[in-house]
Design an enzyme around this catalytic site. Structure first.
Site, mmCIF file in Angstrom:
data_model
loop_
_atom_site.group_PDB
_atom_site.id
_atom_site.type_symbol
_atom_site.label_atom_id
_atom_site.label_comp_id
_atom_site.label_asym_id
_atom_site.label_seq_id
_atom_site.Cartn_x
_atom_site.Cartn_y
_atom_site.Cartn_z
ATOM 1 N N ASP A 299 0.843 -1.194 0.000
ATOM 2 C CA ASP A 299 0.000 0.000 0.000
ATOM 3 C C ASP A 299 0.880 1.247 0.000
ATOM 4 O O ASP A 299 1.696 1.452 0.900
ATOM 5 C CB ASP A 299 -0.909 0.004 1.231
ATOM 6 N N ARG B 227 9.976 -6.683 13.259
ATOM 7 C CA ARG B 227 8.546 -6.382 13.435
ATOM 8 C C ARG B 227 7.768 -6.666 12.160
ATOM 9 O O ARG B 227 6.624 -7.143 12.219
ATOM 10 C CB ARG B 227 8.372 -4.920 13.854
ATOM 11 N N HIS C 224 -7.636 9.514 -2.134
ATOM 12 C CA HIS C 224 -6.968 9.451 -0.835
ATOM 13 C C HIS C 224 -7.796 10.049 0.301
ATOM 14 O O HIS C 224 -7.763 9.558 1.429
ATOM 15 C CB HIS C 224 -5.614 10.148 -0.927
ATOM 16 N N LYS D 56 -2.798 5.742 -4.243
ATOM 17 C CA LYS D 56 -3.897 6.673 -3.986
ATOM 18 C C LYS D 56 -3.634 8.010 -4.658
ATOM 19 O O LYS D 56 -2.484 8.429 -4.791
ATOM 20 C CB LYS D 56 -4.071 6.889 -2.479
ATOM 21 N N TYR E 264 2.733 10.018 -0.485
ATOM 22 C CA TYR E 264 3.763 9.415 0.363
ATOM 23 C C TYR E 264 5.161 9.700 -0.177
ATOM 24 O O TYR E 264 6.140 9.626 0.572
ATOM 25 C CB TYR E 264 3.582 7.895 0.460
#
Length: 245
Positions: free
Chosen positions: A32, A219, A93, A62, A37
């Site tokens: 994504d 993680r 978005h 987006k 971004y």
């Protein structure tokens, strides 16, 4: 559309390449990103260099409403950066002003007809806006990406999406104190899992799409390892109860 995706918000430059590469190595098959971004090129590079076939990866980007009137040019720029001839999902978005949502949505429909986007959707829309664009164009968004976690769980919101056959996709699931909440920590300890894994598992069992993000390899891998356990009905109800009802 894989229910578990890798989010890339606020991950830039080499960090974005490395994190996306680790995610693909860890088994994520849903990425994504977004025009705003500023990392579509890095995500595209990681995918191209990963050795994972493009057809195995679900790619979302987006378009900001500020690009009204230039939607297709924006998408083509995204495709160039992502090194692909289509995205699997293209989202508005966030809502624009006045009639712009409907205008943008018509352009999104054109992109789908052209094969540049396999599916189209929105982000941060409420039920009224979902109905507005659907009724004006005859095209119902496939997905609505909204901020979502056990803290924000709302049965009415879930019902609104299901009644419209719109997939609810959540972002920021691991923010806002969710990782430190006593209920979540108790379940995690009992299941010998991390709090993040419990939250992700909650999404998956509800059928919500979730896109956790991290720049830390351990993680990223841990967040993907959620297939080996199941939350019981009592635990799911306890997590639901953290929200609005």
């Amino acid at each position: 559309m894989p229910l578990l995706g890798f989010g890339t918000w606020q991950i830039k430059g080499d960090d974005a390449v490395r994190a996306t590469s680790v995610a693909l190595e860890a088994g994520y098959r849903h990425l994504d990103t977004a025009t705003v971004y500023g990392n579509e090129g890095e995500v595209g590079r990681a995918l191209a260099e990963s050795g994972v076939p493009r057809e195995e990866v679900f790619v979302t980007t987006k378009c900001p409403p500020s690009r009204t009137g230039h939607e297709l040019d924006t998408l083509k720029e995204s495709l160039d950066l992502l090194q692909t001839d289509h995205v699997n999902l293209w989202l508005i978005h966030w809502p624009g002003d006045g009639s712009s949502n409907t205008d943008i949505w018509r352009a999104f429909g054109e992109a789908r007809e052209m094969g540049l986007a396999r599916e189209i959707g929105v982000s941060n829309f409420d039920a009224a806006l979902l109905d507005e664009v659907s009724e004006a164009t005859g095209l119902t968004p496939a997905v609505n990406q909204i901020e979502w976690s056990p803290f924000l769980y709302d049965a009415a919101t879930v019902a609104e999406h299901r009644e419209r056959d719109i997939v609810l996709e959540g972002y920021s699931a691991l923010r806002g104190g969710t990782l430190d909440h006593p209920t979540i920590l108790e379940i995690a300890e009992r299941e010998d899992r991390t709090a993040a894994q419990v939250i992700i598992r909650w999404h998956l069992q509800h059928g919500f799409v979730v896109i956790p993000k991290s720049v830390h390899p351990e993680r990223i891998r841990s967040n993907a390892h959620v297939a080996g356990f199941t939350l019981g009905d009592d635990d799911m109800a306890a997590l639901d109860a953290l929200g609005k009802g």
